[in-house]
Design an enzyme around this catalytic site. Sequence first.
Site, short mmCIF file in Angstrom:
data_model
loop_
_atom_site.label_atom_id
_atom_site.label_comp_id
_atom_site.label_asym_id
_atom_site.label_seq_id
_atom_site.Cartn_x
_atom_site.Cartn_y
_atom_site.Cartn_z
N ARG A 90 0.83 -1.19 0.10
CA ARG A 90 0.12 0.01 -0.19
C ARG A 90 0.83 1.33 0.06
NH1 ARG A 90 -2.38 1.99 4.24
NH2 ARG A 90 -2.55 0.00 5.28
N TYR A 118 -16.46 14.76 -16.33
CA TYR A 118 -17.04 13.38 -16.26
C TYR A 118 -17.95 13.13 -14.95
CZ TYR A 118 -16.94 8.57 -14.85
OH TYR A 118 -17.24 7.14 -14.41
N ASP A 155 -7.32 16.99 -15.74
CA ASP A 155 -7.54 15.61 -16.12
C ASP A 155 -7.34 15.45 -17.51
OD1 ASP A 155 -8.71 13.16 -17.03
OD2 ASP A 155 -10.41 13.29 -15.58
N LYS A 200 -8.31 4.06 -19.16
CA LYS A 200 -8.64 4.31 -20.60
C LYS A 200 -7.52 4.29 -21.44
CE LYS A 200 -12.81 5.48 -18.74
NZ LYS A 200 -12.54 5.76 -17.55
N1 PLP Z 1 -11.92 11.10 -15.76
C1 PLP Z 1 -12.22 11.02 -17.08
C2 PLP Z 1 -12.19 12.11 -18.10
C3 PLP Z 1 -12.98 9.77 -17.25
O1 PLP Z 1 -13.85 9.65 -18.45
C4 PLP Z 1 -13.22 8.91 -16.14
C5 PLP Z 1 -14.15 7.76 -16.52
O2 PLP Z 1 -14.73 7.41 -17.51
C6 PLP Z 1 -12.47 9.22 -15.03
C7 PLP Z 1 -11.95 10.09 -14.83
C8 PLP Z 1 -12.68 8.07 -13.80
O3 PLP Z 1 -11.71 6.97 -14.26
P1 PLP Z 1 -12.09 5.64 -13.48
O4 PLP Z 1 -13.30 5.03 -14.14
O5 PLP Z 1 -10.58 5.04 -13.73
O6 PLP Z 1 -12.42 5.68 -11.86
#
Ligand code: PLP
Length: 397
Positions: free
Chosen positions: A59, A112, A184, A209
């Site tokens: 961890r 998101y 992000d 992704k």
């Molecule tokens: N940020 C974006 C732009 C996303 O599209 C997503 C998920 O679709 C996330 C964050 C969250 O990621 P995770 O599903 O790996 O927690």
Amino acid sequence: MLRKDYGFDTLSIHGGTEENNPKNALNPPIFMTSTYIFDDVKDAQDIMNFEKQGYIYTRGNNPTLQLFEKRMAALEEGEEAVAFASGMAAISSVLFSFLSPGDNLIVHKTLYGSSFTVTHKLLPQYHINCKSVDFTQPETVEAAIDKNTKVLYFETPSNPNLAIIDMERIVKIAMAYDVKIIVDNTFATPYFQKPLSFDVDVVVHSATKYICGHGDALGGVAVSKDTEYIQKLKFDYMCEFGGVMSPFNAWLMLRGLKTLGPRMRQHEANAMCIAKFLESHPKIEVVMYPGLASFTGHELARRQMDGFGAIISFEVKGGIEAAKKLVNSVQLAKLAVSLGDCETLIELPAAMTHAGYPKEKLHEFGLTESMVRLSVGIENAKDIIEDLDKALNASGA
Ligand code: PLP
């Protein structure tokens, strides 16, 4: 010794690999261990006090995770990184690391879905308020900053409507008010955009992704140039909240990263063909893709990105019913949330990934119920186009 000036494709295969591999395996071993054996109590104490390099518990640290973190830092042109169990673990930990009760943050109006929920529902429960403004108009960001503002948070391109936010201008504003910026970079990946080169403070990713790239593992990562901050994020937040990435997933991420460049080139080439096809299709109302000259953020995307990515959103003539028919009719493209996989994925954000948005506020946040989001895969473009064409003709628009 790995040279820092190697190209992206070289670094995505070799970045971070500096230690000698004792068994000379081409690929790094997966250290599937929760704990590590100390030589004696002094050895344990020295490692715990950072007086000696070593491992204590996964961890806190693990060699497979560490390699993934170093590779991500190399690709994002940061200094260090922290791996997390998911993108949301990375995003929520980074937000908590900068915010205390009484502070507020300002976010771009379109985020998101789960990021929207964390910032608009969870953080306020800890007396951290969130203001949503349109970051494509940087003056509205400046106007919203007050003495308690500590963080600006946005995605560029944003999910799902691909808004492009001018990082240079936002960074100037943030610096003037001593506010941290978190970006992000999931949609662009470091292949197409490096927010740290614009002096943002922290880059976060859903590594689930494009970084993973194969739709088979969840992960997240945060990268910064500030090594002191990364140590704090790792040991005070990731380690204590416990959102650690599995070593097996770190290994899958390393494997995915090896082909990030070639995949992104193919994703983008396909996306450009498909965006043009959609734009000229009689059953399509509007196409949102940063690579199209008709798109509002096109010029800015050209300036601040090295490519346009492979997410396309669009509106079908005939509204929500036609949109539902389209996503129900595709054969090759799969009706699924998530993005960045080899497979082309299609979905309705308002009903799926962004279902947490209040319905009465969709328009205010730049969304509609009928918006379709397409994550263009790396199949042959002609097959994706044929699939969409058939489905559009069946959509009754
Ligand atoms: N940020 C974006 C732009 C996303 O599209 C997503 C998920 O679709 C996330 C964050 C969250 O990621 P995770 O599903 O790996 O927690």
